[in-house]
Design an enzyme around this catalytic site. Structure first.
Site, PDB file in Angstrom:
ATOM      1  N   ARG A  91       0.849  -1.188   0.000  1.00 24.89           N
ATOM      2  CA  ARG A  91       0.000   0.000   0.000  1.00 24.89           C
ATOM      3  C   ARG A  91       0.885   1.237   0.000  1.00 24.89           C
ATOM      4  O   ARG A  91       1.674   1.443   0.930  1.00 24.89           O
ATOM      5  CB  ARG A  91      -0.907   0.006   1.235  1.00 24.89           C
ATOM      6  N   SER A 141     -12.432  -2.246   1.710  1.00 23.96           N
ATOM      7  CA  SER A 141     -12.444  -1.600   3.026  1.00 23.96           C
ATOM      8  C   SER A 141     -13.866  -1.171   3.360  1.00 23.96           C
ATOM      9  O   SER A 141     -14.558  -0.590   2.521  1.00 23.96           O
ATOM     10  CB  SER A 141     -11.541  -0.363   3.015  1.00 23.96           C
ATOM     11  N   LYS A 189      -5.078   6.180   8.952  1.00 25.21           N
ATOM     12  CA  LYS A 189      -6.373   6.600   8.420  1.00 25.21           C
ATOM     13  C   LYS A 189      -6.728   7.967   8.994  1.00 25.21           C
ATOM     14  O   LYS A 189      -7.664   8.104   9.787  1.00 25.21           O
ATOM     15  CB  LYS A 189      -7.455   5.572   8.775  1.00 25.21           C
TER      16      LYS A 189
END
Length: 221
Positions: free
Chosen positions: A45, A117, A146
């Site tokens: 990622r 997600s 996040k």
């Protein structure tokens, strides 16, 4: 749907490690260490680098995952996942719909896993309806990976565990200090970032988390 062998490997998976914020070559090294520590799934990622700049790192991790009989997933970039022969692609709520990703993959004759997600029960149910192979559910706790995303807490894990039939991974601020609480809320699988990627020895950190995941709930740590 994804290849049946991949689906079977996913069903058996317990520990999913997502790369942290680092240059691609460092991410590749950390994910390979996580695989050496027994991680069942690893995800590359990188929200900054262009897909072309991730190509070499993706190839390195894909090869290591195959050698370890583990799963390798690329975040966001379906074309990159197809190019390197990854086992799956992981999509956020703002990325391609699961159904659109399936259509695009079919044109390339790629039958990898598609993960999604989710941050609410409605999103989890919708992703399952669309045919996602697995879900990330969270963030359970506040996490810098996040920013701006509120923690969903244990309550969402309890809701999801009762109605979602595909594999799902609790994610968000999970580490050895709160893993038992996450498992008690109904999660059987977890995804982690900092708990492994920022550990002094990522392989050892992955090994310790996996050992705990494989113990019966309530067993001494």
């Amino acid at each position: 749907m994804a290849d049946s062998e991949l689906v079977a490997c996913l069903a058996a998976a317990r520990l999913y490690v997502v790369s942290g914020d680092a240059p691609p070559e460092i991410q590749a090294n950390v994910l390979r260490d996580a695989l050496d520590g027994g991680a069942d799934v690893v995800q590359l990622r990188n929200k900054v680098a262009a897909p072309g700049d991730l190509l070499e790192a993706a190839r390195l991790v894909a090869a290591h995952a195959r050698a370890r009989e583990a799963l390798f997933v690329v975040n966001d970039h379906l074309a990159l996942a197809i190019e390197v022969g990854a086992d799956g692609v992981h999509l956020g709520q703002d990325d391609l719909a699961v159904e659109a990703a399936r259509s695009e993959a079919a044109r390339s004759r790629w039958s990898g896993l598609v993960g999604r997600s989710t941050h609410s029960l409605d999103q989890a149910l919708e992703a399952q309806r669309q045919g996602a192979d697995y879900l990330g559910v969270g963030p359970v706790y506040a996490t810098p990976t996040k920013p701006g995303r509120s923690a969903v807490g244990r309550e969402l894990l309890e809701e999801v565990s009762g109605v979602i039939s595909i594999p799902w991974f609790a994610i968000g601020g999970i580490d050895s200090s709160n893993l038992d609480d996450v498992l008690a809320a109904g999660a059987a699988r977890v995804a982690v970032v900092r708990a492994v990627c920022e550990a002094p020895e990522p392989a050892a950190a992955a090994r310790a988390l996996l050992a705990r995941l494989q113990q019966p709930l309530g067993a001494p740590a």
